[in-house]
Design an enzyme around this catalytic site. Structure first.
Site, PDB file in Angstrom:
ATOM      1  N   LYS A 189      37.818  51.329  26.452  1.00  0.00           N
ATOM      2  CA  LYS A 189      37.430  50.136  27.220  1.00  0.00           C
ATOM      3  C   LYS A 189      38.656  49.534  27.907  1.00  0.00           C
ATOM      4  O   LYS A 189      38.617  49.164  29.081  1.00  0.00           O
ATOM      5  CB  LYS A 189      36.820  49.055  26.311  1.00  0.00           C
ATOM      6  CG  LYS A 189      35.408  49.207  25.859  1.00  0.00           C
ATOM      7  CD  LYS A 189      34.354  49.055  26.908  1.00  0.00           C
ATOM      8  CE  LYS A 189      34.097  50.348  27.597  1.00  0.00           C
ATOM      9  NZ  LYS A 189      33.134  51.249  26.977  1.00  0.00           N
TER      10      LYS A 189
ATOM     11  N   HIS B  53      52.576  60.427  11.235  1.00  0.00           N
ATOM     12  CA  HIS B  53      52.714  61.826  11.658  1.00  0.00           C
ATOM     13  C   HIS B  53      53.110  61.937  13.124  1.00  0.00           C
ATOM     14  O   HIS B  53      52.985  63.000  13.712  1.00  0.00           O
ATOM     15  CB  HIS B  53      51.412  62.587  11.382  1.00  0.00           C
ATOM     16  CG  HIS B  53      51.046  62.601   9.937  1.00  0.00           C
ATOM     17  ND1 HIS B  53      51.755  63.328   9.001  1.00  0.00           N
ATOM     18  CD2 HIS B  53      50.098  61.917   9.250  1.00  0.00           C
ATOM     19  CE1 HIS B  53      51.228  63.121   7.803  1.00  0.00           C
ATOM     20  NE2 HIS B  53      50.237  62.257   7.926  1.00  0.00           N
TER      21      HIS B  53
ATOM     22  N   CYS C 155      27.614  59.196  43.524  1.00  0.00           N
ATOM     23  CA  CYS C 155      26.883  58.965  44.774  1.00  0.00           C
ATOM     24  C   CYS C 155      25.473  58.424  44.524  1.00  0.00           C
ATOM     25  O   CYS C 155      24.828  58.775  43.543  1.00  0.00           O
ATOM     26  CB  CYS C 155      26.733  60.257  45.554  1.00  0.00           C
ATOM     27  SG  CYS C 155      28.296  60.982  45.998  1.00  0.00           S
TER      28      CYS C 155
ATOM     29  N   TRP D  95      30.839  58.754  46.256  1.00  0.00           N
ATOM     30  CA  TRP D  95      31.952  58.807  45.293  1.00  0.00           C
ATOM     31  C   TRP D  95      32.650  60.125  45.586  1.00  0.00           C
ATOM     32  O   TRP D  95      32.086  61.200  45.377  1.00  0.00           O
ATOM     33  CB  TRP D  95      31.381  58.774  43.880  1.00  0.00           C
ATOM     34  CG  TRP D  95      32.396  58.638  42.795  1.00  0.00           C
ATOM     35  CD1 TRP D  95      33.012  57.494  42.377  1.00  0.00           C
ATOM     36  CD2 TRP D  95      32.908  59.690  41.957  1.00  0.00           C
ATOM     37  NE1 TRP D  95      33.863  57.777  41.346  1.00  0.00           N
ATOM     38  CE2 TRP D  95      33.822  59.115  41.063  1.00  0.00           C
ATOM     39  CE3 TRP D  95      32.682  61.059  41.884  1.00  0.00           C
ATOM     40  CZ2 TRP D  95      34.507  59.841  40.110  1.00  0.00           C
ATOM     41  CZ3 TRP D  95      33.368  61.796  40.935  1.00  0.00           C
ATOM     42  CH2 TRP D  95      34.269  61.187  40.056  1.00  0.00           C
TER      43      TRP D  95
ATOM     44  N   GLU E 269      39.774  51.738  30.826  1.00  0.00           N
ATOM     45  CA  GLU E 269      38.832  51.771  31.944  1.00  0.00           C
ATOM     46  C   GLU E 269      38.945  50.566  32.849  1.00  0.00           C
ATOM     47  O   GLU E 269      38.933  50.708  34.064  1.00  0.00           O
ATOM     48  CB  GLU E 269      37.387  51.768  31.404  1.00  0.00           C
ATOM     49  CG  GLU E 269      36.820  53.084  31.038  1.00  0.00           C
ATOM     50  CD  GLU E 269      35.348  52.953  30.670  1.00  0.00           C
ATOM     51  OE1 GLU E 269      35.029  52.231  29.713  1.00  0.00           O
ATOM     52  OE2 GLU E 269      34.529  53.576  31.356  1.00  0.00           O
TER      53      GLU E 269
ATOM     54  N   LYS F  54      29.271  55.051  37.264  1.00  0.00           N
ATOM     55  CA  LYS F  54      28.418  54.707  36.128  1.00  0.00           C
ATOM     56  C   LYS F  54      27.654  55.912  35.622  1.00  0.00           C
ATOM     57  O   LYS F  54      27.509  56.125  34.428  1.00  0.00           O
ATOM     58  CB  LYS F  54      27.439  53.615  36.570  1.00  0.00           C
ATOM     59  CG  LYS F  54      26.527  53.115  35.465  1.00  0.00           C
ATOM     60  CD  LYS F  54      27.316  52.329  34.448  1.00  0.00           C
ATOM     61  CE  LYS F  54      26.477  51.917  33.258  1.00  0.00           C
ATOM     62  NZ  LYS F  54      27.345  51.486  32.139  1.00  0.00           N
TER      63      LYS F  54
ATOM     64  N   ASN G 217      23.761  63.908  46.929  1.00  0.00           N
ATOM     65  CA  ASN G 217      24.485  63.581  45.696  1.00  0.00           C
ATOM     66  C   ASN G 217      24.630  64.879  44.915  1.00  0.00           C
ATOM     67  O   ASN G 217      23.634  65.542  44.657  1.00  0.00           O
ATOM     68  CB  ASN G 217      23.685  62.551  44.885  1.00  0.00           C
ATOM     69  CG  ASN G 217      24.257  62.343  43.490  1.00  0.00           C
ATOM     70  OD1 ASN G 217      25.407  62.679  43.225  1.00  0.00           O
ATOM     71  ND2 ASN G 217      23.459  61.779  42.601  1.00  0.00           N
ATOM     72  N   GLY G 218      25.848  65.251  44.585  1.00  0.00           N
ATOM     73  CA  GLY G 218      26.050  66.490  43.839  1.00  0.00           C
ATOM     74  C   GLY G 218      27.215  67.263  44.415  1.00  0.00           C
ATOM     75  O   GLY G 218      28.022  66.716  45.175  1.00  0.00           O
TER      76      GLY G 218
ATOM     77  N   GLU H 200      36.835  53.773  20.992  1.00  0.00           N
ATOM     78  CA  GLU H 200      36.038  53.090  22.013  1.00  0.00           C
ATOM     79  C   GLU H 200      36.793  51.871  22.557  1.00  0.00           C
ATOM     80  O   GLU H 200      36.779  51.604  23.765  1.00  0.00           O
ATOM     81  CB  GLU H 200      34.673  52.699  21.400  1.00  0.00           C
ATOM     82  CG  GLU H 200      33.764  51.870  22.290  1.00  0.00           C
ATOM     83  CD  GLU H 200      33.414  52.530  23.616  1.00  0.00           C
ATOM     84  OE1 GLU H 200      33.702  53.711  23.829  1.00  0.00           O
ATOM     85  OE2 GLU H 200      32.876  51.808  24.479  1.00  0.00           O
TER      86      GLU H 200
ATOM     87  N   ARG I  61      26.796  52.289  40.192  1.00  0.00           N
ATOM     88  CA  ARG I  61      27.034  53.699  39.868  1.00  0.00           C
ATOM     89  C   ARG I  61      28.463  54.129  40.185  1.00  0.00           C
ATOM     90  O   ARG I  61      28.908  55.182  39.727  1.00  0.00           O
ATOM     91  CB  ARG I  61      26.080  54.585  40.664  1.00  0.00           C
ATOM     92  CG  ARG I  61      24.630  54.402  40.292  1.00  0.00           C
ATOM     93  CD  ARG I  61      23.739  55.055  41.311  1.00  0.00           C
ATOM     94  NE  ARG I  61      23.841  56.499  41.300  1.00  0.00           N
ATOM     95  CZ  ARG I  61      23.114  57.308  40.546  1.00  0.00           C
ATOM     96  NH1 ARG I  61      22.228  56.806  39.723  1.00  0.00           N
ATOM     97  NH2 ARG I  61      23.257  58.611  40.615  1.00  0.00           N
TER      98      ARG I  61
HETATM   99  C1  AGP Z   1      31.798  54.199  29.326  1.00  0.00           C
HETATM  100  O1  AGP Z   1      32.411  52.970  29.396  1.00  0.00           O
HETATM  101  C2  AGP Z   1      32.091  55.122  30.393  1.00  0.00           C
HETATM  102  N1  AGP Z   1      32.030  54.551  31.651  1.00  0.00           N
HETATM  103  C3  AGP Z   1      31.763  56.578  30.250  1.00  0.00           C
HETATM  104  O2  AGP Z   1      32.658  57.079  29.313  1.00  0.00           O
HETATM  105  C4  AGP Z   1      30.339  56.969  29.817  1.00  0.00           C
HETATM  106  O3  AGP Z   1      30.090  56.571  28.516  1.00  0.00           O
HETATM  107  C5  AGP Z   1      30.188  58.486  29.975  1.00  0.00           C
HETATM  108  O4  AGP Z   1      30.354  58.840  31.311  1.00  0.00           O
HETATM  109  C6  AGP Z   1      28.857  58.998  29.459  1.00  0.00           C
HETATM  110  O5  AGP Z   1      27.797  58.485  30.182  1.00  0.00           O
HETATM  111  P1  AGP Z   1      26.318  58.526  29.655  1.00  0.00           P
HETATM  112  O6  AGP Z   1      26.251  57.720  28.416  1.00  0.00           O
HETATM  113  O7  AGP Z   1      25.499  57.945  30.776  1.00  0.00           O
HETATM  114  O8  AGP Z   1      25.978  59.970  29.400  1.00  0.00           O
END
Ligand code: AGP
Length: 607
Positions: free
Chosen positions: A485, A504, A2, A74, A488, A602, A99-100, A481, A27
């Site tokens: 990606k 394994h 949010c 959100w 996501e 975000k 927000n929260g 990673e 965000r």
């Molecule tokens: C990364 O592509 C993500 N969207 C997510 O995993 C992110 O890295 C994670 O939420 C941590 O966020 P931060 O680095 O702002 O703490």
């Protein structure tokens, strides 16, 4: 997650609020809304979907006034519907944005319903609106009503409130969720982050936990969590206005991938000489603290956690420093044993990730010192840690982290040198690593230039439903990673394994429908890795390998993309680039929303 914007001015604020929401889009959100006081009524407009739909609706039915609050939601409690979108109101009098998460909203709601309050949404937020209303009806003024309400709330919140009977003020507070005050001339603002307000001011007050603010046109009054009046410093945010602009790129993510050769220069600038690390970069007192460090505990989430996993290899191998890495959401809820002289290291792009912040707060008193590697100055993690090292990547707008990750790795390498110095890393070894770091921008540029080749490879991915990513050593977290990606932004299911684990279990998955992506730089493990690739090939798997020049040859079922030759220590940073490009192109081919993938935010400011 949010986003909040609020404005009180002598001029109309609707355009400022809508622009603020647009700037908070990165965000992550699923609905948006605003409320503006026009001198007589609070007018409210809400829409599901993109901010643009709210903008279009406002064009049809303009809202006018010089006091307003706005929100991108959100969804947590209740589906992303117009009724659940903020602002929420109590009657026609009061509007609120939040927000929260309010953890005790259910008993509060039952109480209010029993007293005759009608709820028009499924959200936790609406209880706050009615609680304030109830207090006002019992004779409190807005400020007293707001404070007594906040004292009943459990959970995390950043709040903005306006009331028709108190049209000269916005009240705001934060506990566990971010909120900044934007300071204007004869006008003032609140927002979830500075980005939202850069079109109207570059002067900000970063609120502390529990702060409560009364925002008037010409005045900002702040009380701390003990309800004592406090002065918080106004800080000028230095920025480059082009950051919120995609420029020639179709997506922010691509722009941010391409920025990496430049932004790593900013991470290094002022922190290294030709051959030495400038330890002052970590802040006052860092050197004395580093002298006492005997182990490092790293805590982070998502991509930042992967950066931490790479750092473990560096810290143990190069700095001889025991290092544990854990995701924040696990660490914060288990009983942990913190050894003496532990440096508690958080890594976060946003500096506001709720789980990471909670983990820091849980152990702050038990550790030697806390250090955060972060990209947002003034963020909660930076303010609450003893030391901080900014990654200086500039704002990252794409939800999928790219430049934030590579700059985190650079910062972690600097930390490795600092701790290594105390543990046998010689001046000559330090000079060698620094020399490699000076080459890094050029190596990243060479990798970014592989874009067109990687785009061709991505064509073999867009149609697949699953993918495996393999790496060994410090390249295993890079494979993790890469898999994150791809998941996501293209929604293709992907998993990463240390290549030695294949036999394994995961080898059972391998067939021609399962592309296997491998990062295979030239290092001591390359021959072992080649043997793992043969295991895949023998089972009809289709391999996509990123490898050093002439180290592995393409053949039937095995496509090799040649990477620039890199010093071993830099391989995790450089080999990240083709994996980012691969996911990007797969997502574009699939037609997904690259910059704002479904269901993701975000800045993850709720747990
Ligand atoms: C990364 O592509 C993500 N969207 C997510 O995993 C992110 O890295 C994670 O939420 C941590 O966020 P931060 O680095 O702002 O703490």
């Amino acid at each position: 997650m949010c986003g909040i914007v609020g404005a009180i001015a002598a001029r109309p604020v609707t355009a400022i609020l809508l622009e603020g929401l647009r700037r908070l889009e990165y965000r992550g959100y699923d609905s948006a809304g605003l409320a503006v006081f026009d001198g007589e009524e609070i007018q409210r407009l809400r829409r599901t979907g993109k901010v643009q739909m709210l903008v279009d609706a406002e064009l049809q039915a303009p809202l006018s006034g010089s006091l307003g609050i706005a929100h991108t939601r959100w969804a947590t409690h209740g589906k992303p519907t117009e009724n659940n979108a903020h602002p929420h109101m109590s009657g026609e009098q009061l509007a609120i944005v939040h927000n929260g998460i309010i953890e005790n909203f259910e008993p509060l709601k039952e109480e209010l319903v029993a007293e005759g309050y009608h709820f028009s949404s499924e959200t936790d937020t609406e209880v706050i609106a009615h609680l304030i209303d109830r207090a006002i009806h019992s004779g409190a003024d807005l400020q007293q009503a707001f404070l007594s309400t906040v004292s009943q709330l459990e959970g995390a919140f950043a709040l903005g409130v306006m009331h028709k009977a108190f049209p000269d003020q916005i009240l705001a507070s934060r506990k566990g969720s971010p909120l900044v005050v934007g300071v204007g001339l004869g006008e003032n603002f609140i927002a979830s982050d500075q980005m939202a307000l850069l079109q109207v001011t570059d002067r900000f007050i970063y609120l502390e936990e529990g702060d409560f603010v009364q925002l008037e046109k010409d005045k900002i009054t702040i009380w701390d969590k003990n309800q004592q009046l406090v002065e918080r410093p106004i800080k000028v945010f230095e920025h480059n206005l082009s950051v919120a602009d995609k420029g020639e790129f179709r997506h922010f993510m691509m722009k941010e991938i391409y920025e990496q050769p430049e932004v790593v220069k900013a991470t290094l600038q002022g922190r290294i000489t030709e051959d030495r690390l400038l330890e002052q970069a970590f802040g006052n007192g860092a050197s004395e603290l580093f002298d006492q460090v005997r182990q490092v505990q790293i805590i982070a989430c998502g991509t930042s956690y992967h950066a931490g996993l790479v750092a473990k290899y560096w810290l143990e191998d190069i700095a001889g420093m025991p290092c544990a890495v854990e995701v924040a959401s696990e660490f914060r809820y288990r009983k942990t044993v913190i050894a003496d002289n532990t440096l508690f290291l958080t890594i976060s792009q946003s500096g506001e990730t709720a789980d990471t912040l909670a983990a820091l707060r849980a152990v702050k008193d038990q550790v030697l010192a806390s250090l955060t590697i972060c990209n947002v100055p003034g963020s909660s993690l930076v303010r609450e840690s003893d030391l901080s090292l900014m990654t200086n990547a500039g704002p990252e707008i794409g939800v999928a982290s790219t430049k934030a990750f590579t700059t985190q790795l650079v910062a972690l390498l600097l930390l490795t040198i600092a701790l290594g110095r105390r543990n046998g890393l010689s001046e000559q070894q330090e000079a060698e690593i620094i020399g490699h770091l000076h080459q890094l921008p050029a190596l990243l540029l060479a990798s970014v230039r592989l874009d067109k080749n990687v785009e061709l490879l991505a064509q073999d991915f867009a149609e697949k439903n699953h993918a495996l990513f393999l790496g060994r050593g410090a390249l295993y977290p890079v494979a993790m990673e890469g898999a994150l990606k791809l998941k996501e932004i293209s929604y293709i299911h992907a998993e990463a394994y240390p290549a030695g684990e294949l036999k394994h279990g995961p080898l059972a998955l391998v067939d021609k429908e399962m592309p296997v992506v491998t990062v295979a730089p030239n290092n001591a493990l390359l021959d072992k890795l080649k043997a793992n690739l043969q295991e895949v090939k023998a089972r009809g798997g289709e391999l996509f390998v990123f490898a050093g020049i002439d180290r592995i040859q393409s053949e039937e079922g095995l496509k090799v993309e040649q990477m620039p030759d890199v010093p071993e220590i830099l391989a995790p940073i450089v080999y990240t680039i083709p994996l980012q490009l691969l996911s990007y192109h797969a997502a574009v081919l699939k037609g997904t929303d690259v910059d704002q993938p479904r269901n993701l935010a975000k800045s993850v400011t709720v747990e």
